[in-house]
Design a protein around this motif. Structure first.
Motif, PDB file in Angstrom:
ATOM      1  N   GLN A 194     -82.800-103.926 -17.910  1.00  0.00           N
ATOM      2  CA  GLN A 194     -81.406-104.325 -18.138  1.00  0.00           C
ATOM      3  C   GLN A 194     -80.399-103.487 -17.372  1.00  0.00           C
ATOM      4  O   GLN A 194     -79.369-103.986 -16.967  1.00  0.00           O
ATOM      5  CB  GLN A 194     -81.083-104.267 -19.637  1.00  0.00           C
ATOM      6  N   LEU A 195     -80.658-102.225 -17.179  1.00  0.00           N
ATOM      7  CA  LEU A 195     -79.695-101.349 -16.521  1.00  0.00           C
ATOM      8  C   LEU A 195     -80.027-101.095 -15.054  1.00  0.00           C
ATOM      9  O   LEU A 195     -79.330-100.339 -14.385  1.00  0.00           O
ATOM     10  CB  LEU A 195     -79.613-100.018 -17.266  1.00  0.00           C
ATOM     11  N   ARG A 225     -77.421-110.239 -13.518  1.00  0.00           N
ATOM     12  CA  ARG A 225     -76.975-109.319 -14.578  1.00  0.00           C
ATOM     13  C   ARG A 225     -75.891-108.380 -14.081  1.00  0.00           C
ATOM     14  O   ARG A 225     -74.944-108.066 -14.806  1.00  0.00           O
ATOM     15  CB  ARG A 225     -78.171-108.546 -15.134  1.00  0.00           C
ATOM     16  N   LYS A 252     -72.560-110.203 -14.083  1.00  0.00           N
ATOM     17  CA  LYS A 252     -72.028-110.310 -15.443  1.00  0.00           C
ATOM     18  C   LYS A 252     -71.449-108.975 -15.912  1.00  0.00           C
ATOM     19  O   LYS A 252     -70.404-108.942 -16.557  1.00  0.00           O
ATOM     20  CB  LYS A 252     -73.107-110.801 -16.425  1.00  0.00           C
ATOM     21  N   ARG A 253     -72.143-107.875 -15.589  1.00  0.00           N
ATOM     22  CA  ARG A 253     -71.619-106.550 -15.959  1.00  0.00           C
ATOM     23  C   ARG A 253     -70.309-106.267 -15.234  1.00  0.00           C
ATOM     24  O   ARG A 253     -69.366-105.726 -15.821  1.00  0.00           O
ATOM     25  CB  ARG A 253     -72.646-105.470 -15.644  1.00  0.00           C
ATOM     26  N   LYS A 282     -67.489-108.097 -16.909  1.00  0.00           N
ATOM     27  CA  LYS A 282     -67.081-107.428 -18.149  1.00  0.00           C
ATOM     28  C   LYS A 282     -66.264-106.176 -17.853  1.00  0.00           C
ATOM     29  O   LYS A 282     -65.249-105.909 -18.516  1.00  0.00           O
ATOM     30  CB  LYS A 282     -68.299-107.062 -18.998  1.00  0.00           C
ATOM     31  N   ILE A 283     -66.682-105.418 -16.865  1.00  0.00           N
ATOM     32  CA  ILE A 283     -65.950-104.202 -16.496  1.00  0.00           C
ATOM     33  C   ILE A 283     -64.565-104.558 -15.975  1.00  0.00           C
ATOM     34  O   ILE A 283     -63.564-103.935 -16.351  1.00  0.00           O
ATOM     35  CB  ILE A 283     -66.748-103.382 -15.455  1.00  0.00           C
TER      36      ILE A 283
END
Length: 92
Positions: free
Chosen positions: A21-22, A67, A70-71, A74-75
């Motif tokens: 995920q990261l 992903r 998407k991150r 959000k940021i």
């Protein structure tokens, strides 16, 4: 995710790509053991249906990029909210 057809072609010593995920890029894992529903990498094992595993670097890279996008969204949203709050506090 690895399809059933791809699963049948996996072999000990082969490669699977892991997209935690990261992660900023896929991680190459060498298969040490395969059972009907599990694949092993030394002492770590994953289920056949684990969506973080991919049989090709291309699929893994696309998953990581999705992903990351998407991150980033959000940021960026949080930055915009923080700036809006600062402007309100400063009377602008």
């Amino acid at each position: 995710m690895i399809t059933d057809e791809e699963w049948k072609k996996l072999k000990v010593g082969g490669v699977i790509w892991y997209t935690c995920q990261l992660a900023l890029k896929p991680e190459k894992l060498i298969i040490t053991k395969i059972t009907e529903n599990l694949v092993y990498f030394n002492k770590t094992r994953f289920d056949k249906k684990d969506y973080l595993l991919h049989s090709s670097l291309n699929d893994a890279t696309q998953a990581v990029n999705f992903r990351l996008e998407k991150r980033i969204e959000k940021i960026q949203h949080q930055i915009d909210e923080n700036l809006k709050q600062l402007e309100q506090e400063n009377g602008k």
